[in-house]
Design a protein around this motif. Sequence first.
Motif, mmCIF file in Angstrom:
data_model
loop_
_atom_site.group_PDB
_atom_site.id
_atom_site.type_symbol
_atom_site.label_atom_id
_atom_site.label_comp_id
_atom_site.label_asym_id
_atom_site.label_seq_id
_atom_site.Cartn_x
_atom_site.Cartn_y
_atom_site.Cartn_z
ATOM 1 N N UNK A 122 0.799 -1.066 0.136
ATOM 2 C CA UNK A 122 0.244 -0.224 -0.065
ATOM 3 C C UNK A 122 0.830 1.004 -0.166
ATOM 4 N N UNK A 123 2.307 1.110 -0.255
ATOM 5 C CA UNK A 123 2.869 2.506 -0.447
ATOM 6 C C UNK A 123 3.725 1.720 -2.036
ATOM 7 N N UNK A 124 2.562 1.350 -2.443
ATOM 8 C CA UNK A 124 3.715 1.336 -4.271
ATOM 9 C C UNK A 124 4.348 0.345 -4.371
ATOM 10 N N UNK A 125 4.807 -1.049 -3.839
ATOM 11 C CA UNK A 125 4.850 -2.084 -3.838
ATOM 12 C C UNK A 125 3.716 -3.156 -4.605
ATOM 13 N N UNK A 126 3.806 -3.525 -6.264
ATOM 14 C CA UNK A 126 3.097 -4.315 -6.825
ATOM 15 C C UNK A 126 2.764 -5.600 -6.279
ATOM 16 N N UNK A 127 1.707 -5.840 -6.137
ATOM 17 C CA UNK A 127 0.946 -7.095 -5.911
ATOM 18 C C UNK A 127 1.826 -8.664 -6.796
ATOM 19 N N UNK A 128 2.474 -8.900 -6.787
ATOM 20 C CA UNK A 128 2.659 -10.299 -7.591
ATOM 21 C C UNK A 128 2.551 -12.563 -7.570
ATOM 22 N N UNK A 129 2.301 -12.013 -6.332
ATOM 23 C CA UNK A 129 1.413 -13.287 -5.420
ATOM 24 C C UNK A 129 0.355 -13.271 -4.292
ATOM 25 N N UNK A 130 -0.813 -13.900 -4.186
ATOM 26 C CA UNK A 130 -1.433 -13.707 -3.785
ATOM 27 C C UNK A 130 -2.085 -15.582 -3.359
ATOM 28 N N UNK A 148 -8.175 -5.831 -9.425
ATOM 29 C CA UNK A 148 -6.916 -6.091 -9.045
ATOM 30 C C UNK A 148 -6.615 -5.006 -8.517
ATOM 31 N N UNK A 149 -6.957 -4.315 -7.727
ATOM 32 C CA UNK A 149 -7.113 -3.442 -6.755
ATOM 33 C C UNK A 149 -7.565 -3.626 -5.453
ATOM 34 N N UNK A 150 -6.637 -2.839 -4.386
ATOM 35 C CA UNK A 150 -8.032 -3.411 -3.031
ATOM 36 C C UNK A 150 -7.235 -1.758 -2.340
ATOM 37 N N UNK A 151 -8.067 -1.311 -1.154
ATOM 38 C CA UNK A 151 -8.051 0.100 -0.482
ATOM 39 C C UNK A 151 -7.751 -0.355 0.760
ATOM 40 N N UNK A 157 -2.389 6.477 11.657
ATOM 41 C CA UNK A 157 -2.261 8.173 11.094
ATOM 42 C C UNK A 157 -3.883 8.027 10.002
ATOM 43 N N UNK A 158 -4.626 6.860 10.056
ATOM 44 C CA UNK A 158 -5.688 7.024 8.968
ATOM 45 C C UNK A 158 -5.218 7.155 7.849
ATOM 46 N N UNK A 159 -3.986 6.573 7.460
ATOM 47 C CA UNK A 159 -4.040 6.379 6.086
ATOM 48 C C UNK A 159 -4.643 5.764 4.822
ATOM 49 N N UNK A 160 -5.455 6.021 4.594
ATOM 50 C CA UNK A 160 -6.355 5.069 3.930
ATOM 51 C C UNK A 160 -5.322 5.143 1.996
ATOM 52 N N UNK A 161 -5.211 4.335 1.471
ATOM 53 C CA UNK A 161 -4.156 4.027 0.877
ATOM 54 C C UNK A 161 -4.630 2.469 -0.449
ATOM 55 N N UNK A 162 -3.979 2.882 -1.469
ATOM 56 C CA UNK A 162 -4.339 1.409 -2.207
ATOM 57 C C UNK A 162 -3.214 0.518 -3.084
ATOM 58 N N UNK A 163 -3.496 -0.592 -3.112
ATOM 59 C CA UNK A 163 -2.500 -1.902 -3.424
ATOM 60 C C UNK A 163 -3.105 -2.395 -5.186
ATOM 61 N N UNK A 164 -2.449 -2.255 -5.880
ATOM 62 C CA UNK A 164 -2.781 -3.241 -7.215
ATOM 63 C C UNK A 164 -1.744 -4.978 -7.782
ATOM 64 N N UNK A 165 -2.937 -5.466 -8.412
ATOM 65 C CA UNK A 165 -1.374 -6.529 -9.218
ATOM 66 C C UNK A 165 -2.625 -7.834 -9.570
ATOM 67 N N UNK A 166 -2.187 -7.999 -10.773
ATOM 68 C CA UNK A 166 -3.313 -9.014 -11.241
ATOM 69 C C UNK A 166 -3.742 -10.096 -10.567
ATOM 70 N N UNK A 167 -2.252 -10.784 -9.432
ATOM 71 C CA UNK A 167 -2.797 -11.636 -8.862
ATOM 72 C C UNK A 167 -3.852 -11.147 -7.746
ATOM 73 N N UNK A 363 -1.039 14.642 -0.950
ATOM 74 C CA UNK A 363 -0.379 15.651 -1.898
ATOM 75 C C UNK A 363 1.123 14.823 -1.319
ATOM 76 N N UNK A 364 1.049 14.283 -0.006
ATOM 77 C CA UNK A 364 2.263 14.069 0.678
ATOM 78 C C UNK A 364 2.653 12.570 1.263
ATOM 79 N N UNK A 365 1.013 11.843 1.456
ATOM 80 C CA UNK A 365 1.281 10.851 1.993
ATOM 81 C C UNK A 365 1.344 10.736 3.496
ATOM 82 N N UNK A 366 2.486 9.858 3.671
ATOM 83 C CA UNK A 366 2.647 9.747 5.447
ATOM 84 C C UNK A 366 4.664 10.152 5.130
ATOM 85 N N UNK A 367 4.854 10.855 3.833
ATOM 86 C CA UNK A 367 6.187 12.155 3.948
ATOM 87 C C UNK A 367 6.554 10.667 2.678
ATOM 88 N N UNK A 368 5.726 9.599 1.972
ATOM 89 C CA UNK A 368 6.389 9.106 0.887
ATOM 90 C C UNK A 368 6.176 10.018 -0.669
#
Length: 392
Positions: A122-130, A148-151, A157-167, A363-368
Amino acid sequence: MDNFTFYAPTYFAFGKGEESKAGSLVKKFGGTKVLIHYGGGSVVKSGLLDRVKASLTESGIEFIELGGVKPNPRSGLVYEGIELCRREKVDFILAVGGGSTIDSSKAIAAGVVYDGDFWDYYEGKRIEEALPVGTVLTIAAAGSEGSPDSVITKEDGMLKRGASGDAIRPKFSILNPELTETLPPYQTAAGATDIIAHLYERYLTNTPNVQTTDRMIEGLILAMVEETPKVIKNPHDYDARANIMWAGMMAHNNSCGVGRSQDWTSHGIEHELSATYDCAHGAGLAVTMPAVFEYTMHHDVARFAQIANRVWGIPMNESNLEETALAGIKALKDFVKSIGMPVNFAELGAKEEDIPQMAHTCCYGDGSGSGKRYGFTVLDENDVIAIYKKML
Ligand code: NZQ
Ligand code: ZN
């Protein structure tokens, strides 16, 4: 049109009673021990959970259960689910519920087979396996049943973020429109608004010559505008429910988003609202979309005039495209209001004093984050503040 690859192999079982196939579908996709994941209890109350369990038992599939997924699902339950699946040697996750339950299931599925912290995804690494995921959908909204998404929202910090991957695209999804008849009208409307937002976010493109996907998007929004008032009036209108349910899947499995740049500004700005106030994602979008569109429309006013004309039936004023574009945005706002959605901060329960913090996190997320939001246009923190202020 841009080059693209598209791989969307979800198997769909659509229609009345199809949930009775849950067991045979888990078997077909190789599951032997299942985690049934669900939300706050609607599937218990409706009897759906019992029917799904009976179907698994009939197919000789072992299962364990984990309920309690909240709307805007949290990381805490994901960690719990990962531990449970490892301990119990689960090899298939079955989500029974809405987008939140499906997204939590996808996060668990990816986390179980990953050595690190699932939040890395959820910080940008693509999901390749699940682990494989299947779904029994109970609300037409997020489109997670084919995406292919999950939020997920991280409690810290109540950070709401998405992750993705065909897996994490579901191996199968069971879509029985009857299951959505128990939804409160507000949730039905929030779901419809989310579906429309997924279509707008794809319509707002900088890629020229994408007539095929433009026309698909326009057709789907038109269907939503026709069918949604029918189910608000009569929750038991099966055919309208069915049309909305399939539109929800089509809107977000990306079949009408391929080969074109997309926007996602409204979603990014809305996610701060649902993270801060725990509002329904679709309700947040009802307030966000008109403000974002008015703020960004000068980037390509012809595109906004085109959707105003083709979807909302606004006569095209060739000598003043801005007038046509604005009338289209107003028509969208009137529509979401007519189905019971909020249209400003007060109606959503949002507060002006939270704007600087939300714009910063957006705009800045948790700093990243880079401080910029890239989509149809490029926005910085001051732009996002100005957009939130338009919602007051
Ligand atoms: O938890 P239960 O008791 O099941 O109640 C739910 C929940 O309170 C209720 N509900 C669902 N089906 C019902 C029902 N109540 C009665 N009868 C039924 N048949 O509705 C409430 C909302 O459920 P939820 O799963 O949160 O709704 P939705 O599908 O709109 O999902 C929202 C989440 O999906 C994310 C959103 O950000 C939000 O966190 N999204 C996920 C996406 C994806 N994975 O591709 C894309 C979207 O843009 C979105 O961001
Ligand atoms: Zn959405």
